[in-house]
Motif scaffolding. Structure first.
Motif, PDB file in Angstrom:
ATOM      1  N   ALA A 102       0.909  -1.292   0.013  1.00 39.67           N
ATOM      2  CA  ALA A 102       0.029  -0.115  -0.039  1.00 39.67           C
ATOM      3  C   ALA A 102       0.880   1.299  -0.220  1.00 39.67           C
ATOM      4  CB  ALA A 102      -0.893  -0.061   1.115  1.00 39.67           C
ATOM      5  N   ILE A 103       0.576   2.391  -0.990  1.00 38.23           N
ATOM      6  CA  ILE A 103       1.067   3.495  -1.003  1.00 38.23           C
ATOM      7  C   ILE A 103       0.219   4.489  -0.719  1.00 38.23           C
ATOM      8  CG2 ILE A 103       2.383   5.139  -2.362  1.00 38.23           C
ATOM      9  CD1 ILE A 103       3.663   2.562  -3.995  1.00 38.23           C
ATOM     10  N   ARG A 104       0.325   5.404   0.341  1.00 33.88           N
ATOM     11  CA  ARG A 104      -0.659   6.747   0.688  1.00 33.88           C
ATOM     12  C   ARG A 104       0.412   7.723   0.299  1.00 33.88           C
ATOM     13  NH1 ARG A 104      -2.573   2.396   3.633  1.00 33.88           N
ATOM     14  NH2 ARG A 104      -4.667   1.918   3.742  1.00 33.88           N
ATOM     15  N   GLN A 105      -0.150   8.594  -0.220  1.00 33.13           N
ATOM     16  CA  GLN A 105       1.028  10.068  -0.661  1.00 33.13           C
ATOM     17  C   GLN A 105      -0.035  11.221  -0.751  1.00 33.13           C
ATOM     18  OE1 GLN A 105       3.320   9.163  -3.866  1.00 33.13           O
ATOM     19  NE2 GLN A 105       4.584  11.230  -3.814  1.00 33.13           N
ATOM     20  N   TYR A 106       0.708  12.312   0.041  1.00 33.15           N
ATOM     21  CA  TYR A 106       0.009  13.953  -0.175  1.00 33.15           C
ATOM     22  C   TYR A 106       1.097  14.454  -1.010  1.00 33.15           C
ATOM     23  CZ  TYR A 106      -0.940  18.544   0.922  1.00 33.15           C
ATOM     24  OH  TYR A 106      -0.963  20.011   0.686  1.00 33.15           O
ATOM     25  N   THR A 107       0.622  15.290  -1.945  1.00 31.59           N
ATOM     26  CA  THR A 107       1.564  16.168  -2.694  1.00 31.59           C
ATOM     27  C   THR A 107       1.169  17.536  -2.758  1.00 31.59           C
ATOM     28  OG1 THR A 107       0.874  15.426  -4.753  1.00 31.59           O
ATOM     29  CG2 THR A 107       2.696  14.216  -4.027  1.00 31.59           C
ATOM     30  N   LEU A 159      -2.941   2.037  -4.030  1.00 31.22           N
ATOM     31  CA  LEU A 159      -2.553   3.373  -4.240  1.00 31.22           C
ATOM     32  C   LEU A 159      -3.801   4.560  -3.802  1.00 31.22           C
ATOM     33  CD1 LEU A 159       0.116   4.563  -5.414  1.00 31.22           C
ATOM     34  CD2 LEU A 159      -1.126   4.818  -7.439  1.00 31.22           C
ATOM     35  N   TRP A 160      -3.349   5.289  -2.653  1.00 31.69           N
ATOM     36  CA  TRP A 160      -4.401   6.295  -2.380  1.00 31.69           C
ATOM     37  C   TRP A 160      -3.605   7.619  -2.180  1.00 31.69           C
ATOM     38  CZ3 TRP A 160      -8.174   4.822   2.168  1.00 31.69           C
ATOM     39  CH2 TRP A 160      -9.092   6.076   2.495  1.00 31.69           C
ATOM     40  N   MET A 161      -4.257   8.511  -3.031  1.00 34.01           N
ATOM     41  CA  MET A 161      -3.400   9.822  -3.446  1.00 34.01           C
ATOM     42  C   MET A 161      -4.390  10.982  -3.095  1.00 34.01           C
ATOM     43  SD  MET A 161      -0.532   9.066  -4.794  1.00 34.01           S
ATOM     44  CE  MET A 161       0.549   7.985  -5.485  1.00 34.01           C
ATOM     45  N   VAL A 162      -3.744  11.719  -2.109  1.00 37.62           N
ATOM     46  CA  VAL A 162      -4.158  13.210  -1.730  1.00 37.62           C
ATOM     47  C   VAL A 162      -3.481  14.280  -2.651  1.00 37.62           C
ATOM     48  CG1 VAL A 162      -5.169  15.092  -0.287  1.00 37.62           C
ATOM     49  CG2 VAL A 162      -5.233  12.218   0.335  1.00 37.62           C
ATOM     50  N   LEU A 163      -4.295  14.823  -3.684  1.00 39.83           N
ATOM     51  CA  LEU A 163      -3.666  15.858  -4.339  1.00 39.83           C
ATOM     52  C   LEU A 163      -4.075  17.139  -4.090  1.00 39.83           C
ATOM     53  CD1 LEU A 163      -3.974  14.141  -8.139  1.00 39.83           C
ATOM     54  CD2 LEU A 163      -2.458  13.786  -6.082  1.00 39.83           C
ATOM     55  N   ASP A 164      -3.106  18.323  -3.858  1.00 39.65           N
ATOM     56  CA  ASP A 164      -3.590  19.512  -3.490  1.00 39.65           C
ATOM     57  C   ASP A 164      -4.030  19.967  -5.018  1.00 39.65           C
ATOM     58  OD1 ASP A 164      -3.220  22.616  -2.882  1.00 39.65           O
ATOM     59  OD2 ASP A 164      -2.661  21.442  -1.002  1.00 39.65           O
TER      60      ASP A 164
END
Length: 279
Positions: A102-107, A159-164
């Motif tokens: 699992a990859i969780r990411q905020y950019t 894959l869980w991405m939070v994009l600004d």
């Protein structure tokens, strides 16, 4: 701590080192935590070395040789396969991504590498170093695209991405490049290959204002966090710190738009970029 993991020593240099490290530690009657104290790293780090999820650095190898009376084995082998197409600070992260469940990411400022298109990656790499030859930019871009191959699997890793929203409104490479990049993200979301949420500008102050965050989980090793800055990055393996950073990500998810509203915004912005390019 990472539990014992039977690795095939012939499968990779890290597997060889991990298997030998575990055997040498057990011969000495040391726990992972006890060995970590002797070589000034965490017990979790020792577990990750044994599980083959972390690269052994030369200084750690030297201390392991001394503590475990390994006759220089770790020093001789830690450099095998050390060459990489990625910057030194990112080598471990690229390898860990490929092994994560699992990859969780905020950019906050750009589309994350795993979601980038070739044109977007080219634009970002060119912006990083305007004087670099085109051939080098091509190599960097290909390296980034190679990382995205882990998405070829239909379900793994999660894959869980939070994009600004600011990253989506910054026209890196021009409007055509952004339209393509956002449609690619929307496609991944619609195919259920990635959970994508947008943190809207209207959210105001939020938990991730200090910078980008990546969390990675593994089947046979403790979770890790990665914090990235300009031309540098740091892996965090301290369990308490990783737990705190997971809480930061949870707060970001709570402040972000739902998946449905996020997808609608991403597709609307893609249409805006297309219309502005071809009025």
């Amino acid at each position: 701590m990472a539990g014992p993991k039977d690795l095939d020593p012939s499968s990779s240099p890290r597997a060889l080192l991990g298997a030998e490290l575990r055997h040498a530690r057990e011969r000495k009657g040391l726990s992972q935590a006890e060995l970590g104290q002797l070589v000034f790293v965490s017990g979790s780090f020792i577990g990750q070395l044994e599980a083959g999820t972390r690269r052994m650095q030369p200084e750690v190898a030297r201390m392991l040789d001394e503590v475990l009376a390994a006759g220089g084995f770790f020093t001789r082998h830690c450099g095998v396969g050390a060459t990489s197409k990625y910057p030194a600070f990112f080598v471990d992260v690229a390898e860990l991504e490929a092994e994560a469940t699992a990859i969780r990411q905020y950019t906050p400022l750009l589309v994350p590498g795993l979601l980038q298109t070739p044109a977007y990656a080219w634009a970002v790499n060119r912006a990083y170093d305007p004087t670099t030859p085109a051939e080098t930019i091509k190599e960097w871009t290909q390296g980034r695209m190679d990382r995205t191959r882990l998405l070829d699997h239909p379900t793994k890793p999660l894959l869980w991405m939070v994009l600004d929203e600011a990253a989506l409104r910054r026209a890196a490479g021009g409007r055509g490049v952004m339209a393509e990049a956002l449609r690619h993200i929307a496609d991944l979301s619609r195919r259920n290959r990635a959970i994508v949420q947008v943190l809207p500008l209207s959210a105001g102050a939020h938990a991730g204002m200090a910078g980008a965050l990546k969390l990675m989980e593994f089947e046979d090793a403790p979770p890790l966090a990665y914090l990235e800055a300009v031309r540098s990055g740091r892996l965090e393996d301290d369990p308490a710190t990783v737990t705190q950073l997971r809480f930061v990500f949870d707060l970001l998810v709570a402040s972000a738009l739902s998946q449905e509203k996020s997808l609608a915004l991403i597709e609307a912005l893609a249409e805006d970029y297309t219309h502005e390019q071809n009025p």
